[in-house]
Design a protein around this motif. Sequence first.
Motif, PDB file in Angstrom:
ATOM      1  N   PHE A 278      44.456  29.851  52.738  1.00 56.38           N
ATOM      2  CA  PHE A 278      44.542  31.079  51.953  1.00 56.38           C
ATOM      3  C   PHE A 278      43.153  31.661  51.708  1.00 56.38           C
ATOM      4  CE2 PHE A 278      48.758  29.664  49.706  1.00 56.38           C
ATOM      5  CZ  PHE A 278      49.360  29.600  50.958  1.00 56.38           C
ATOM      6  N   ILE A 279      42.200  30.766  51.491  1.00 52.68           N
ATOM      7  CA  ILE A 279      40.829  31.239  51.293  1.00 52.68           C
ATOM      8  C   ILE A 279      40.388  32.019  52.531  1.00 52.68           C
ATOM      9  CG2 ILE A 279      38.424  30.548  50.941  1.00 52.68           C
ATOM     10  CD1 ILE A 279      39.517  27.959  49.631  1.00 52.68           C
TER      11      ILE A 279
ATOM     12  N   ASN B 273      43.501  26.632  48.376  1.00 54.37           N
ATOM     13  CA  ASN B 273      44.083  26.284  49.678  1.00 54.37           C
ATOM     14  C   ASN B 273      43.193  26.884  50.771  1.00 54.37           C
ATOM     15  OD1 ASN B 273      45.634  26.886  52.114  1.00 54.37           O
ATOM     16  ND2 ASN B 273      47.407  26.117  50.990  1.00 54.37           N
TER      17      ASN B 273
ATOM     18  N   ILE C  94      38.352  34.327  44.385  1.00 59.07           N
ATOM     19  CA  ILE C  94      39.084  33.884  45.568  1.00 59.07           C
ATOM     20  C   ILE C  94      39.666  32.491  45.331  1.00 59.07           C
ATOM     21  CG2 ILE C  94      38.868  33.293  48.012  1.00 59.07           C
ATOM     22  CD1 ILE C  94      37.051  35.632  48.331  1.00 59.07           C
TER      23      ILE C  94
ATOM     24  N   VAL D  13      49.587  35.198  53.815  1.00 60.97           N
ATOM     25  CA  VAL D  13      49.693  34.293  52.674  1.00 60.97           C
ATOM     26  C   VAL D  13      51.021  34.528  51.950  1.00 60.97           C
ATOM     27  CG1 VAL D  13      48.683  33.673  50.456  1.00 60.97           C
ATOM     28  CG2 VAL D  13      47.199  34.173  52.380  1.00 60.97           C
TER      29      VAL D  13
ATOM     30  N   GLU E 233      42.256  33.428  54.866  1.00 63.33           N
ATOM     31  CA  GLU E 233      43.011  34.665  55.071  1.00 63.33           C
ATOM     32  C   GLU E 233      42.535  35.761  54.124  1.00 63.33           C
ATOM     33  OE1 GLU E 233      45.380  35.358  57.346  1.00 63.33           O
ATOM     34  OE2 GLU E 233      45.090  33.391  58.273  1.00 63.33           O
ATOM     35  N   ILE E 234      42.287  35.378  52.875  1.00 61.06           N
ATOM     36  CA  ILE E 234      41.837  36.393  51.913  1.00 61.06           C
ATOM     37  C   ILE E 234      40.475  36.944  52.342  1.00 61.06           C
ATOM     38  CG2 ILE E 234      41.110  36.766  49.511  1.00 61.06           C
ATOM     39  CD1 ILE E 234      43.270  34.753  48.665  1.00 61.06           C
TER      40      ILE E 234
ATOM     41  N   SER F  74      43.839  20.561  46.454  1.00 60.11           N
ATOM     42  CA  SER F  74      43.146  21.859  46.547  1.00 60.11           C
ATOM     43  C   SER F  74      41.638  21.652  46.566  1.00 60.11           C
ATOM     44  CB  SER F  74      43.458  22.703  45.325  1.00 60.11           C
ATOM     45  OG  SER F  74      44.818  22.774  45.126  1.00 60.11           O
TER      46      SER F  74
ATOM     47  N   ARG G 221      42.766  33.079  43.297  1.00 59.77           N
ATOM     48  CA  ARG G 221      43.864  33.691  44.046  1.00 59.77           C
ATOM     49  C   ARG G 221      44.422  32.768  45.120  1.00 59.77           C
ATOM     50  NH1 ARG G 221      43.902  39.193  42.586  1.00 59.77           N
ATOM     51  NH2 ARG G 221      43.549  38.844  40.389  1.00 59.77           N
ATOM     52  N   SER G 222      43.544  31.927  45.695  1.00 59.65           N
ATOM     53  CA  SER G 222      44.002  31.098  46.805  1.00 59.65           C
ATOM     54  C   SER G 222      44.525  29.765  46.310  1.00 59.65           C
ATOM     55  CB  SER G 222      42.832  30.833  47.747  1.00 59.65           C
ATOM     56  OG  SER G 222      41.844  30.106  47.038  1.00 59.65           O
TER      57      SER G 222
ATOM     58  N   THR H 182      35.186  26.420  47.967  1.00 60.06           N
ATOM     59  CA  THR H 182      35.691  27.758  48.267  1.00 60.06           C
ATOM     60  C   THR H 182      34.519  28.663  48.647  1.00 60.06           C
ATOM     61  OG1 THR H 182      37.397  27.419  46.605  1.00 60.06           O
ATOM     62  CG2 THR H 182      37.024  29.678  47.317  1.00 60.06           C
TER      63      THR H 182
ATOM     64  N   LEU I 273      47.342  40.080  48.033  1.00 63.86           N
ATOM     65  CA  LEU I 273      47.323  38.925  48.928  1.00 63.86           C
ATOM     66  C   LEU I 273      47.663  39.370  50.339  1.00 63.86           C
ATOM     67  CD1 LEU I 273      49.244  36.381  46.737  1.00 63.86           C
ATOM     68  CD2 LEU I 273      46.860  36.250  47.401  1.00 63.86           C
TER      69      LEU I 273
END
Length: 1013
Positions: free
Chosen positions: A432-433, A429, A422, A468, A435-436, A395, A425-426, A401, A464
């Motif tokens: 995911f970062i 990843n 973030i 994700v 996408e968020i 990660s 929550r991610s 991030t 989310l």
Amino acid sequence: MNEQLDPEEVEEIMTRIKKESVRIVESYGGIVNQFVGDEILALFGIPTGHEDDPIRAVKAALELHKMVRKISPGIEDRIKKPLTMHTGINSGLIVTKLRDNRNGLYGITGETVNTGARLKSQAGPDNILVSPGTKRLIAPYFETVALEEIRMKGKTEPTIPYRVIGESKIQTRFEAAEQKGFTIYSGRDQELAILRACLKKVVLGKGQFVTVIGEEGMGKSRLHYEFRHMLDREEITVLQGRCQPYGRNIPYFPFIDSLRWGIRLREEDSPAELLEKAVTNIKAIDSSLEQFIPLYLHLLSIQSYYPLPAHLQGKELRKAMEEALAVIITLNTQHQPMVMILEDWHWSDDASQAALKHLIGMTAPYALMVLVTYRPIYQASWGYLSYHTPVVLKSLDVQNTENIIRSITGATHLPQGLGELIYERSGGNPLFIEEICYSLIEEGLVVVKDGKASLTQSLVNLSLPDTVQAIIRTRLDRLDSNSKEALRLASVIGRVFGQRVLERISSAQFELSESLEALKVLEVIQQTRVLPEAEFTFRHVLTQKVVYDTLLLQRRKELHGIIGLAIEELYSERLEEQLPILAYHYIRSDRQEKAIEYALSAGDQAASLYANNEATTYYEQAFTMSKTLPESPKAQQWQIDAALKLASVGITRQDIERDLKNLEQARVLAERLNDELRLARVLYWLGRIHYVLWNPQVAIEHARQSLSIADQLGDEALAAPPVNLMGRVYWQLSDFAQASHMMERSVEQMRRIENKVEESTASALAGYVLAFLGKFDRALVHADHAIHLANEIQNPFAKANAYHLRGCISDQRGEWNQAIQYYKESMRIAEKAEDLFRLYLVKSYNGRAHTMIKNPSHGRVLLEESLALAEQIGTKFWLAWQKTALAACLFNLGELETGSHLCQEAINLGEDTNDRYVIAFAKRTFAEILSCLEPSDFHKADQAILEAIRIQQEIGVKPELARSYVSYTHLLIEKGEEEKALEYLGKAIGMFQKMGMVWDLDQAEQLHRKLGV
Ligand SMILES: Nc1ncnc2c1ncn2[C@@H]1O[C@H](COP(=O)(O)OP(=O)(O)OP(=O)(O)O)[C@@H](O)[C@H]1O
Ligand SMILES: [Mg+2]
């Protein structure tokens, strides 16, 4: 078809189509759930999901249509029109009944299915229509056109269907990301360095095998993309092949893919061109490859006159193929070093796996780097190879991030905490970062202006993005059913869950420890504690959230209730520690009564730790819940209690307004219930709020009513608060005799009911009020007691109060430096405890004291800060005094105009609230300024100071009165009335001497000397 053909013929055609359909749908991982007449209903994502189910569905539809187009000509003549297919595709949650054992079908219902059916009926011949939701999910991978909007049953908004034209050039998520524009590459320096080091060896002729392992979205594709772009293509050959999620049934797919690329075959080449190119380019690599040409052509499905040797079949053919592939790759390195990239190996077919094994077994002596990427679900068994380097992608951290967030939003400055949120929550990843971030921007939750990103609302409940969620659901779908069930239960307990509670709530049908073990191995959870009991944590919050979201609301409620009960039973000895957790679960359950009780207790616990925000949240929840309960005495008592408790932690203007409303309701309820005790409490709190809002008469009235009930009940504890309150109001009304009387009574009361916090504050206030009257000795006894108690109980609010008011006594007595020391200590404590109200008050007193020690510039800073604080809190309390102090300070700094202006304001404010003590202070200060203004207005000044003196005499504030005499002396001197001046000065000196006001005495005596006496 039915009208034109015999039933048997129809049957035969349909059977053929059905059979083909099942094959096609299944090859994309879907299932054909039912045939109704000539309709097919296929489902993707059931029973196990794939992250790309919508894409699979559309691909399958395209192939189904192709299949029907192929069959159609054969029967067109007979049915007199072409056979056509119409498709509708929609995505979303569907409610399924468990698979029926007899026919293996799912019972499905719901909105999602209906919309799909409606789209199908709307589709023209050979058309595939998708819903807007599906269109969004398949967007970069297919070309679509929007059609005219249609109305759906039960929906007010019209829907726009999209027709799928065909696949686009983009095939992978990575290509889509590339098209969108990559984010800045961050945090993979080490990994790139490893790849470079391996390449160095390759260039020296030492073959290398490198594997890159990482979960979906961790950056495998991006890593080799960045690596490839560092390479000099003139010096190094790159060959690349990719496995496909639905390519498992094509043997050697990734090798075919890379071979096509390597010998530069293109889609649009004609068969003749293909053959010609293939043969020439293969021979160009090495003439010795000629013997393998039939094999390559066979692999590439190129029709040719090169026959496959007859003896090559089955196992033999496979061996030969492996050999041929290894040879062409290794020989290629004769010209220059080569990097061969095989991507997404977790989807590789068996034949390719065997071929790769053969290849890496031969790699060592060649200038060849074989780089294979895959997700951890693939269980690799490469065996030991000295030239193998595995690279595991971990990660990213918070810093990286934030880099990605900045890169996506284009902001250089991020709001506080966004990066951490973030990141959390991610799980770090990168996908995911991204996408968020995109969804935050799309939903308008983050806006960027002039390089500065800001939030438009709080993100506490940040959800989310679908993308994700789909990835995580897919990952979890692969778990066995026991582990899944364990995970579901655990997700309701929380991110951290104890094994005992989990055991207690799970049906004993399966072995829990085994499931937990399995989940640990898969790194879904980790054990975070062994003793005194086993405790586990979801490795990523997002896993917990996604699992929790899959539970239906009713089920969640049930589980929260069951968990609450389990915790009560398991921890009956130590329930105190579990209060917040119990409140959390019961609030989310159907057991509202327990929820209210625990919310109130958890609130009390938080309040006792000065965690006012948390306490407020609990009390508010209890209040709302009690209001929604069916009417009953119990519910009404809860409502009253919650309102009272809420008032006890209220701070801001809005809080006060809320409490006033709640308490008025509570008062009606208490009266209706004939509940004297609660009524007395409510009245007290109403009085207190009116005091804060400065309606002194209303406040006293409420307090008096409350006190009379308490006295009737003979309840000292109930009587204590209104007595205390009355003392404060009298003080504010400048009735210092009444005030000191009440406060001294309050001190006694508080001592008897053993409320040390209140005893300390009452003592401090009693001392403060006595000082106004010039009774310094008694004042000091109270003040020192207040400090002593506050320190004993270590209560920061009481401490800040005690030091502040102790300072005020020194202040009254003219011991400015000592006062400043106390103020400093008070400010320090108030700041730490975030007691803004106290801070406002002490800062203004401290500002005044600095003015008096001839440091008005620092005084001004303090006074202006205090004014800002008052505005922030929205209070007018003591504000007239504050403004007078500021006026006096500005006067000292030579800003006479502003000073006199402020005095006027203060006088008006003081008159609004009938605060005589402050009016006198303001008038005196005003007089001092007036006499210095050019031209000076002696008449007005004279009036003002005499008014001040009159008031001070009336309310008996001796120290201030004596000071006003001195002030008047100055004015009289200016006016040339020396005799009268001496008379007033003499009075002042006498008073100062009597009260032991050394500093004031000194000033007065100097003046006396100056007057030449
Ligand atoms: N270190 C990084 N810094 C910035 N962005 C990154 C980083 N790593 C990956 N990304 C971005 O995150 C997204 C996902 O990365 P990538 O497609 O490489 O993941 P993957 O591991 O190949 O996933 P999959 O297994 O699904 O193929 C891409 O848009 C990529 O550009
Ligand atoms: Mg990838």
